[in-house]
Design a protein around this motif. Structure first.
Motif, PDB file in Angstrom:
ATOM      1  N   ASP A  74      53.456 -36.599  19.101  1.00  0.00           N
ATOM      2  CA  ASP A  74      52.511 -35.447  18.883  1.00  0.00           C
ATOM      3  C   ASP A  74      51.304 -36.323  18.367  1.00  0.00           C
ATOM      4  O   ASP A  74      50.098 -36.005  18.858  1.00  0.00           O
ATOM      5  N   GLY A  75      51.430 -37.234  17.578  1.00  0.00           N
ATOM      6  CA  GLY A  75      50.223 -37.812  16.827  1.00  0.00           C
ATOM      7  C   GLY A  75      49.490 -38.800  18.074  1.00  0.00           C
ATOM      8  O   GLY A  75      48.463 -38.697  17.889  1.00  0.00           O
ATOM      9  N   ALA A  76      50.430 -39.548  18.759  1.00  0.00           N
ATOM     10  CA  ALA A  76      49.737 -40.320  19.688  1.00  0.00           C
ATOM     11  C   ALA A  76      49.010 -39.434  20.910  1.00  0.00           C
ATOM     12  O   ALA A  76      47.994 -39.688  21.262  1.00  0.00           O
ATOM     13  N   LEU A  77      49.788 -38.335  21.272  1.00  0.00           N
ATOM     14  CA  LEU A  77      48.752 -37.498  22.212  1.00  0.00           C
ATOM     15  C   LEU A  77      47.569 -36.652  21.828  1.00  0.00           C
ATOM     16  O   LEU A  77      46.601 -36.571  22.540  1.00  0.00           O
ATOM     17  N   GLU A  78      47.818 -36.451  20.383  1.00  0.00           N
ATOM     18  CA  GLU A  78      46.379 -35.953  19.758  1.00  0.00           C
ATOM     19  C   GLU A  78      45.369 -36.872  19.888  1.00  0.00           C
ATOM     20  O   GLU A  78      44.401 -36.603  20.114  1.00  0.00           O
ATOM     21  N   VAL A  79      45.606 -38.181  19.722  1.00  0.00           N
ATOM     22  CA  VAL A  79      44.703 -39.460  19.672  1.00  0.00           C
ATOM     23  C   VAL A  79      44.052 -39.490  21.096  1.00  0.00           C
ATOM     24  O   VAL A  79      42.832 -39.811  21.274  1.00  0.00           O
ATOM     25  N   ALA A  95      40.027 -38.779  22.242  1.00  0.00           N
ATOM     26  CA  ALA A  95      39.500 -39.521  22.874  1.00  0.00           C
ATOM     27  C   ALA A  95      38.691 -39.366  24.162  1.00  0.00           C
ATOM     28  O   ALA A  95      37.361 -39.527  24.315  1.00  0.00           O
ATOM     29  N   ILE A  96      39.596 -38.613  24.782  1.00  0.00           N
ATOM     30  CA  ILE A  96      38.713 -37.869  26.024  1.00  0.00           C
ATOM     31  C   ILE A  96      37.656 -36.992  25.880  1.00  0.00           C
ATOM     32  O   ILE A  96      36.758 -37.049  26.098  1.00  0.00           O
ATOM     33  N   LEU A  97      37.958 -36.186  24.867  1.00  0.00           N
ATOM     34  CA  LEU A  97      37.124 -35.137  24.273  1.00  0.00           C
ATOM     35  C   LEU A  97      35.801 -35.561  23.967  1.00  0.00           C
ATOM     36  O   LEU A  97      34.769 -34.974  24.203  1.00  0.00           O
ATOM     37  N   ASP A  98      36.045 -36.744  23.086  1.00  0.00           N
ATOM     38  CA  ASP A  98      34.952 -37.376  22.446  1.00  0.00           C
ATOM     39  C   ASP A  98      34.107 -38.324  23.250  1.00  0.00           C
ATOM     40  O   ASP A  98      32.903 -38.417  23.040  1.00  0.00           O
ATOM     41  N   HIS A  99      34.831 -38.820  24.281  1.00  0.00           N
ATOM     42  CA  HIS A  99      34.198 -39.984  24.803  1.00  0.00           C
ATOM     43  C   HIS A  99      33.905 -39.920  26.534  1.00  0.00           C
ATOM     44  O   HIS A  99      33.297 -40.722  27.081  1.00  0.00           O
ATOM     45  N   THR A 130      42.138 -47.297  22.793  1.00  0.00           N
ATOM     46  CA  THR A 130      42.286 -46.601  21.531  1.00  0.00           C
ATOM     47  C   THR A 130      43.590 -46.819  20.650  1.00  0.00           C
ATOM     48  O   THR A 130      44.560 -47.221  21.308  1.00  0.00           O
ATOM     49  N   ASP A 131      43.332 -47.263  19.276  1.00  0.00           N
ATOM     50  CA  ASP A 131      44.355 -47.362  18.453  1.00  0.00           C
ATOM     51  C   ASP A 131      45.168 -46.190  18.475  1.00  0.00           C
ATOM     52  O   ASP A 131      45.101 -44.973  18.196  1.00  0.00           O
ATOM     53  N   LEU A 132      46.455 -46.451  18.652  1.00  0.00           N
ATOM     54  CA  LEU A 132      47.517 -45.440  18.724  1.00  0.00           C
ATOM     55  C   LEU A 132      48.145 -45.377  17.147  1.00  0.00           C
ATOM     56  O   LEU A 132      47.958 -46.249  16.523  1.00  0.00           O
TER      57      LEU A 132
END
Length: 317
Positions: free
Chosen positions: A128-133, A137-141, A112-114
């Motif tokens: 924080d922004g990177a960890l949220e991405v 990605a895990i929750l959605d995919h 995924t794009d960071l």
């Protein structure tokens, strides 16, 4: 190519050129821009005849980039399989090296794009922004809402921080080229000076400096999976801040508290100050070494089969 001497204003912003203005030809479309609107770097397709990264404008950056800017991630493999999230280092975007796919054959692989790269290139890069991405990605995919997190260099630091913050979302961690502890006076000075370099030097000078520290056996064309995604030189100061966040001995603390399987994969010629204390602190950590490799072994074709084999053995245990 347009003749800069005959162009009086920037193609994009229409700023009038003065006597001391910097004019740049986009090396793809040939139009003339001010330096702010032609400040992106990309390795163009072979048909252009360049063998190096060149300055181009933003429309050409998106047109000729390997990345599809209409989406923010790449997916490979069956979606019902266990998921692996790939986190690149500061050099790379979401297009991943062939050895990753070889090592993770049969897995559902997501890259995924960071923040600061690809579709998120206008966002600031923060932990924080990177960890949220990664979390999203895990929750959605991921079909079971968990993943193996695979990170190299800066991506390895983010992977460990993610595993420490969200252990319930992780099956295991693979941490490459990050067996160094960044704390103390020398590391603090290194990252502060790096940030100053990338904040205040022109991108052309940053490009030259980066190429000087890369291994001599990298072929820019063989490495097009990295360089044809563009180089985000202006993000390198933020990358340094991520790797030097003010955690007191963060690795040792995190490794002592994480119970999931962890693989460190590391070049024998890389920085290795943390190797022994990390292995002592990590209750479930193991170490695999790539003989004769340095920090950038993921960019060197001769090492990629060995990397794939060691990663494959670990993830299939």
């Amino acid at each position: 190519m347009e003749d800069p001497s005959k162009v009086s204003s920037c193609t994009k912003c229409a700023m009038k050129f003065g006597f001391l203005s910097t004019k740049r030809n986009c090396q793809a479309c040939g139009k003339v821009f001010c330096k702010f609107d032609c400040d992106l770097w990309l390795m163009l397709p072979d048909s252009f005849g360049y063998d190096d990264l060149v300055h181009i404008c933003e429309p050409c950056y998106e047109r000729y980039n390997l990345i599809d800017f209409g989406r923010s991630l790449e997916e490979f493999g069956p979606k019902e399989a266990p998921t692996a999230i790939i986190l690149p280092g500061a050099l790379a975007g979401r297009i991943i090296p062939p050895c990753f796919l070889s090592a993770l054959k049969g897995y559902h692989v997501i890259s995924t794009d960071l923040p600061g790269w690809g579709m998120r290139k206008d966002q600031e890069l923060t932990v924080d922004g990177a960890l949220e991405v990664i979390k999203q990605a895990i929750l959605d995919h991921s079909h079971d809402k968990k993943a193996i997190i695979v990170g190299f260099s800066m991506g390895g630091h983010l992977a460990l921080k993610f595993g420490h913050r969200y252990p319930e979302l992780c099956h295991a961690l693979v941490l490459g080229a990050c067996c160094n502890e960044y704390y103390g006076f020398r590391s603090d000075m290194f990252f502060k000076s790096s940030k100053a370099v990338y904040d205040y030097l022109p991108n052309s000078m940053n490009a030259t400096l980066i190429k000087k520290v890369l291994p001599k056996d990298i072929d820019w064309r063989e490495g097009k999976w990295i360089f044809a995604q563009g180089m985000q030189y202006h993000r390198w100061g933020q990358c340094g801040e991520i790797m030097a966040e003010p955690y007191e001995h963060f690795y040792r603390k995190a490794l002592s508290e994480i119970s999931m399987p962890i693989l460190f994969i590391h070049g024998t010629n890389d920085w290795r100050t943390g190797e022994i204390p990390f292995m002592k602190a990590g209750k479930t950590a193991e170490l695999q070494l790539i003989e004769g490799a340095d920090h950038y072994f993921m960019l060197v074709p001769k090492h990629q089969d060995e990397v794939a084999a060691k990663m494959s053995d670990f993830v299939r245990k």
